[in-house]
Structure formats: structure tokens, C-alpha cells
Enzyme design. Structure first.
Site, PDB file in Angstrom:
ATOM      1  N   GLY A 198      -7.985  13.914 -10.219  1.00  0.00           N
ATOM      2  CA  GLY A 198      -9.075  12.943 -10.217  1.00  0.00           C
ATOM      3  C   GLY A 198      -8.752  11.626  -9.547  1.00  0.00           C
ATOM      4  O   GLY A 198      -9.414  10.618  -9.813  1.00  0.00           O
ATOM      5  N   HIS A 237       0.845  -1.200   0.000  1.00  0.00           N
ATOM      6  CA  HIS A 237       0.000   0.000   0.000  1.00  0.00           C
ATOM      7  C   HIS A 237       0.879   1.250   0.000  1.00  0.00           C
ATOM      8  O   HIS A 237       1.551   1.561   0.986  1.00  0.00           O
ATOM      9  CB  HIS A 237      -0.927   0.027   1.218  1.00  0.00           C
ATOM     10  CG  HIS A 237      -1.882   1.189   1.177  1.00  0.00           C
ATOM     11  ND1 HIS A 237      -3.084   1.139   0.492  1.00  0.00           N
ATOM     12  CD2 HIS A 237      -1.788   2.435   1.680  1.00  0.00           C
ATOM     13  CE1 HIS A 237      -3.685   2.303   0.592  1.00  0.00           C
ATOM     14  NE2 HIS A 237      -2.924   3.111   1.305  1.00  0.00           N
ATOM     15  N   HIS A 264      -1.730   3.627  -8.435  1.00  0.00           N
ATOM     16  CA  HIS A 264      -2.056   2.736  -9.548  1.00  0.00           C
ATOM     17  C   HIS A 264      -1.801   3.464 -10.854  1.00  0.00           C
ATOM     18  O   HIS A 264      -1.813   4.700 -10.911  1.00  0.00           O
ATOM     19  CB  HIS A 264      -3.521   2.270  -9.478  1.00  0.00           C
ATOM     20  CG  HIS A 264      -4.491   3.397  -9.358  1.00  0.00           C
ATOM     21  ND1 HIS A 264      -4.751   4.023  -8.158  1.00  0.00           N
ATOM     22  CD2 HIS A 264      -5.245   4.040 -10.295  1.00  0.00           C
ATOM     23  CE1 HIS A 264      -5.633   4.994  -8.353  1.00  0.00           C
ATOM     24  NE2 HIS A 264      -5.933   5.030  -9.641  1.00  0.00           N
TER      25      HIS A 264
HETATM   26  P1  AMP Z   1      -8.305   7.021 -10.165  1.00  0.00           P
HETATM   27  O1  AMP Z   1      -9.550   7.823 -10.419  1.00  0.00           O
HETATM   28  O2  AMP Z   1      -7.131   7.427 -10.980  1.00  0.00           O
HETATM   29  O3  AMP Z   1      -7.998   6.934  -8.686  1.00  0.00           O
HETATM   30  O4  AMP Z   1      -8.645   5.563 -10.673  1.00  0.00           O
HETATM   31  C1  AMP Z   1      -9.340   4.626  -9.916  1.00  0.00           C
HETATM   32  C2  AMP Z   1      -9.911   3.632 -10.886  1.00  0.00           C
HETATM   33  O5  AMP Z   1     -10.293   2.485 -10.140  1.00  0.00           O
HETATM   34  C3  AMP Z   1     -11.148   4.113 -11.628  1.00  0.00           C
HETATM   35  O6  AMP Z   1     -10.904   4.066 -13.036  1.00  0.00           O
HETATM   36  C4  AMP Z   1     -12.232   3.130 -11.197  1.00  0.00           C
HETATM   37  O7  AMP Z   1     -13.124   2.804 -12.252  1.00  0.00           O
HETATM   38  C5  AMP Z   1     -11.405   1.934 -10.763  1.00  0.00           C
HETATM   39  N1  AMP Z   1     -12.027   1.063  -9.777  1.00  0.00           N
HETATM   40  C6  AMP Z   1     -12.607   1.438  -8.600  1.00  0.00           C
HETATM   41  N2  AMP Z   1     -13.052   0.358  -7.938  1.00  0.00           N
HETATM   42  C7  AMP Z   1     -12.730  -0.725  -8.700  1.00  0.00           C
HETATM   43  C8  AMP Z   1     -12.922  -2.133  -8.578  1.00  0.00           C
HETATM   44  N3  AMP Z   1     -13.538  -2.659  -7.492  1.00  0.00           N
HETATM   45  N4  AMP Z   1     -12.469  -2.933  -9.554  1.00  0.00           N
HETATM   46  C9  AMP Z   1     -11.862  -2.411 -10.628  1.00  0.00           C
HETATM   47  N5  AMP Z   1     -11.640  -1.101 -10.814  1.00  0.00           N
HETATM   48  C10 AMP Z   1     -12.075  -0.265  -9.872  1.00  0.00           C
END
Ligand code: AMP
Length: 114
Positions: free
Chosen positions: A93, A46, A100
Site C-alpha cells: 500500500g 529523497h 516514510h
Molecule cells: P503510504 O500509503 O504508506 O505511502 O503512506 C502515505 C501517507 O501519506 C498516507 O497515510 C497519506 O494519508 C499521507 N499523505 C499524503 N499526502 C499528504 C500530505 N500532503 N500531508 C500529510 N500526509 C499526507
């Protein structure tokens, strides 16, 4: 971290479509894809975002880019083009506070981004 959605995916508490994993990282299909190829690559450890990185993480970040390139080749989008995106904090955002990298491909992306 107990409340972190990506930590829960790593531990198997929350299901996800895993497309790659090794001892350092996991890659999954994004649950709300914004492109034909939309994968998320994140470390098992993490780390909140780029502001939480330290010199000992340098190899990890290099590894993530190599995994992204590997997945782009595997999906057949490497030559045509792909984008690797890492959002940090509110204006960018960031919605999940476990670092990630989005691997986006399969359509044309504009520059500058929205
Ligand atoms: P960010 O907005 O850059 O923090 O990206 C987070 C991403 O995580 C977004 O594109 C979401 O659609 C994705 N996301 C959130 N929850 C999940 C989940 N349980 N499984 C897969 N993707 C997820």
C-alpha cells in the site's frame, strides 16, 4: 525530487503540520489519520523506499526510530503502545514514493494487520 509530495513539504512548497524536524528528518501529522496519533517521519533526502537504502543510510534509519520513540513519549503513548509502519510498493500500500515511517498510536491495533 520535483514531483515528490514529501520533498515539496520539506521545501515548504506544500503546507503540512510539522511536529518535529532536524538536520536529517521531518515529522508531520498525516493528512488522513487512521489512529488518534498518526505521524509520518521521513528523511530530508529523497529515498524511494527500503529497496533504495544503502549502508550509508544505516544511521539515518536508526535515527528515524529514535525520533519515533521520542515522539511517542512526547504524545504520552510510549508505555501503552505504538506501531511503526513502513510500506514498500504496491501490495503493502505504498502511495508516496519517498520513504516514510508511520507512527501510529492511541488505539488498539490488530495483528496480523489487514
Ligand atoms: P503510504 O500509503 O504508506 O505511502 O503512506 C502515505 C501517507 O501519506 C498516507 O497515510 C497519506 O494519508 C499521507 N499523505 C499524503 N499526502 C499528504 C500530505 N500532503 N500531508 C500529510 N500526509 C499526507
Amino acid at each position: 525530487m520535483d514531483s515528490c509530495i514529501f520533498c515539496k513539504i520539506i521545501s515548504g512548497q506544500i503546507p503540512a503540520r510539522k511536529v518535529y524536524e532536524d538536520e536529517l528528518v521531518v515529522a508531520i501529522e498525516d493528512i488522513a489519520p487512521v489512529a488518534p496519533v498518526h505521524l509520518l517521519i521521513f528523511p530530508r533526502r529523497h529515498i524511494v523506499n527500503s529497496l533504495d537504502l544503502h549502508p550509508e543510510n544505516n544511521a539515518l534509519i536508526g535515527h528515524i526510530f529514535q525520533v519515533a520513540a521520542h515522539l511517542a513519549k512526547e504524545r504520552g503513548v510510549a508505555d501503552k503502545g505504538f506501531r511503526i509502519v513502513n510500506n514498500n510498493n504496491a501490495d503493502a500500500g505504498q502511495s508516496v514514493f519517498h520513504i516514510h515511517f508511520h507512527l501510529l498510536a492511541g488505539r488498539h491495533f490488530n495483528w496480523p494487520p489487514g
